[in-house]
Design a protein around this motif. Structure first.
Motif, mmCIF file in Angstrom:
data_model
loop_
_atom_site.group_PDB
_atom_site.id
_atom_site.type_symbol
_atom_site.label_atom_id
_atom_site.label_comp_id
_atom_site.label_asym_id
_atom_site.label_seq_id
_atom_site.Cartn_x
_atom_site.Cartn_y
_atom_site.Cartn_z
ATOM 1 N N GLY A 7 24.832 32.796 -54.659
ATOM 2 C CA GLY A 7 25.939 33.307 -53.873
ATOM 3 C C GLY A 7 26.169 32.579 -52.562
ATOM 4 O O GLY A 7 27.060 32.932 -51.806
ATOM 5 N N GLU A 8 25.355 31.563 -52.278
ATOM 6 C CA GLU A 8 25.513 30.832 -51.028
ATOM 7 C C GLU A 8 26.876 30.142 -50.949
ATOM 8 O O GLU A 8 27.500 30.132 -49.898
ATOM 9 N N SER A 9 27.350 29.598 -52.050
ATOM 10 C CA SER A 9 28.647 28.916 -52.020
ATOM 11 C C SER A 9 29.771 29.897 -51.705
ATOM 12 O O SER A 9 30.746 29.528 -51.049
ATOM 13 N N ARG A 10 29.630 31.142 -52.128
ATOM 14 C CA ARG A 10 30.651 32.135 -51.789
ATOM 15 C C ARG A 10 30.645 32.401 -50.283
ATOM 16 O O ARG A 10 31.695 32.530 -49.666
ATOM 17 N N ALA A 11 29.469 32.455 -49.686
ATOM 18 C CA ALA A 11 29.379 32.651 -48.236
ATOM 19 C C ALA A 11 30.031 31.481 -47.502
ATOM 20 O O ALA A 11 30.712 31.681 -46.496
ATOM 21 N N TRP A 12 29.818 30.273 -47.996
ATOM 22 C CA TRP A 12 30.450 29.101 -47.393
ATOM 23 C C TRP A 12 31.972 29.217 -47.483
ATOM 24 O O TRP A 12 32.680 28.942 -46.525
ATOM 25 N N ALA A 13 32.455 29.599 -48.670
ATOM 26 C CA ALA A 13 33.898 29.735 -48.880
ATOM 27 C C ALA A 13 34.476 30.812 -47.966
ATOM 28 O O ALA A 13 35.551 30.631 -47.378
ATOM 29 N N ASN A 22 41.470 32.715 -38.442
ATOM 30 C CA ASN A 22 41.436 32.718 -36.981
ATOM 31 C C ASN A 22 42.495 31.810 -36.381
ATOM 32 O O ASN A 22 42.825 31.931 -35.204
ATOM 33 N N LYS A 23 43.034 30.902 -37.187
ATOM 34 C CA LYS A 23 44.126 30.022 -36.764
ATOM 35 C C LYS A 23 45.453 30.468 -37.363
ATOM 36 O O LYS A 23 46.387 29.703 -37.492
ATOM 37 N N LYS A 24 45.498 31.731 -37.764
ATOM 38 C CA LYS A 24 46.729 32.371 -38.274
ATOM 39 C C LYS A 24 47.202 31.813 -39.611
ATOM 40 O O LYS A 24 48.407 31.779 -39.894
ATOM 41 N N ALA A 25 46.265 31.377 -40.449
ATOM 42 C CA ALA A 25 46.628 30.927 -41.792
ATOM 43 C C ALA A 25 47.240 32.088 -42.563
ATOM 44 O O ALA A 25 46.932 33.254 -42.314
ATOM 45 N N SER A 26 48.083 31.756 -43.516
ATOM 46 C CA SER A 26 48.672 32.778 -44.381
ATOM 47 C C SER A 26 48.265 32.511 -45.825
ATOM 48 O O SER A 26 47.829 31.416 -46.172
ATOM 49 N N ASP A 27 48.395 33.555 -46.647
ATOM 50 C CA ASP A 27 48.148 33.452 -48.082
ATOM 51 C C ASP A 27 46.789 32.798 -48.380
ATOM 52 O O ASP A 27 46.701 31.852 -49.165
ATOM 53 N N VAL A 28 45.743 33.307 -47.757
ATOM 54 C CA VAL A 28 44.399 32.754 -47.920
ATOM 55 C C VAL A 28 43.762 33.337 -49.181
ATOM 56 O O VAL A 28 43.729 34.553 -49.359
ATOM 57 N N LEU A 29 43.279 32.438 -50.040
ATOM 58 C CA LEU A 29 42.653 32.837 -51.304
ATOM 59 C C LEU A 29 41.311 32.142 -51.484
ATOM 60 O O LEU A 29 41.163 30.978 -51.120
ATOM 61 N N LEU A 30 40.378 32.852 -52.085
ATOM 62 C CA LEU A 30 39.148 32.260 -52.617
ATOM 63 C C LEU A 30 39.277 32.363 -54.125
ATOM 64 O O LEU A 30 39.562 33.442 -54.653
ATOM 65 N N ILE A 31 39.068 31.265 -54.809
ATOM 66 C CA ILE A 31 39.162 31.256 -56.265
ATOM 67 C C ILE A 31 37.826 30.796 -56.830
ATOM 68 O O ILE A 31 37.363 29.697 -56.530
ATOM 69 N N ASN A 32 37.210 31.635 -57.643
ATOM 70 C CA ASN A 32 35.962 31.267 -58.313
ATOM 71 C C ASN A 32 36.335 30.387 -59.509
ATOM 72 O O ASN A 32 36.764 30.877 -60.543
ATOM 73 N N VAL A 33 36.163 29.078 -59.354
ATOM 74 C CA VAL A 33 36.554 28.125 -60.391
ATOM 75 C C VAL A 33 35.359 27.612 -61.201
ATOM 76 O O VAL A 33 35.527 26.783 -62.085
ATOM 77 N N LYS A 34 34.160 28.110 -60.896
ATOM 78 C CA LYS A 34 32.961 27.620 -61.571
ATOM 79 C C LYS A 34 33.047 27.727 -63.095
ATOM 80 O O LYS A 34 32.687 26.780 -63.793
ATOM 81 N N ILE A 92 32.080 23.817 -52.729
ATOM 82 C CA ILE A 92 33.380 24.402 -52.390
ATOM 83 C C ILE A 92 34.343 23.276 -52.030
ATOM 84 O O ILE A 92 33.933 22.244 -51.512
ATOM 85 N N VAL A 93 35.605 23.496 -52.358
ATOM 86 C CA VAL A 93 36.665 22.560 -51.993
ATOM 87 C C VAL A 93 37.742 23.382 -51.300
ATOM 88 O O VAL A 93 38.189 24.410 -51.816
ATOM 89 N N ILE A 94 38.128 22.923 -50.124
ATOM 90 C CA ILE A 94 39.101 23.634 -49.307
ATOM 91 C C ILE A 94 40.430 22.885 -49.380
ATOM 92 O O ILE A 94 40.493 21.692 -49.097
#
Length: 119
Positions: A7-13, A22-34, A92-94
């Motif tokens: 689960g460490e990669s999820r914490a990184w994501a 914190n910089k007012k991003a919109s439509d923020v998603l985490l996608i588990n692509v593994k 993770i890829v951002i």
């Protein structure tokens, strides 16, 4: 980068996602692509209204991962494009986009079968 804790990669994501918020991003998603991609665990996607905000999000995500986990990206693409920046951290890829670029490519639709976490 090798993971030592499940689960460490999820914490990184999550860390990167929160930094963009914190910089007012919109439509923020985490996608588990593994399950689909095998070599990457999570994609983080976020949108910016303009290139200045995009650059601020890039800096915030990099700073948060460096400060909290001692991580540096192994790849950076599109930093000078002003529309789509990819930060590769191995597990993770951002993907950070301007809203118009994100609307055009809609890469999240490629992973409709994946677990998607909205922020």
């Amino acid at each position: 980068m090798k993971k030592t804790v499940v689960g460490e990669s999820r914490a990184w994501a999550q860390c990167a996602a929160e930094a963009t918020l914190n910089k007012k991003a919109s439509d923020v998603l985490l996608i588990n692509v593994k399950p689909t991609l095998i070599i990457v665990d999570y994609f983080v996607l976020a949108s910016a209204e303009n290139p200045l905000q995009l650059n601020a999000m890039v800096e915030a995500a990099e700073e948060a991962l460096r400060t909290n986990y001692g991580m540096k990206p192994i790849g950076r693409e599109g930093v000078n494009s002003g529309s789509w920046v990819l930060l590769d951290y191995g597990d993770i890829v951002i993907h950070l986009f301007t809203t118009t670029t994100r609307d055009y490519y809609r890469i999240e639709t490629l992973f409709n079968d994946s677990v998607i976490i909205k922020y």
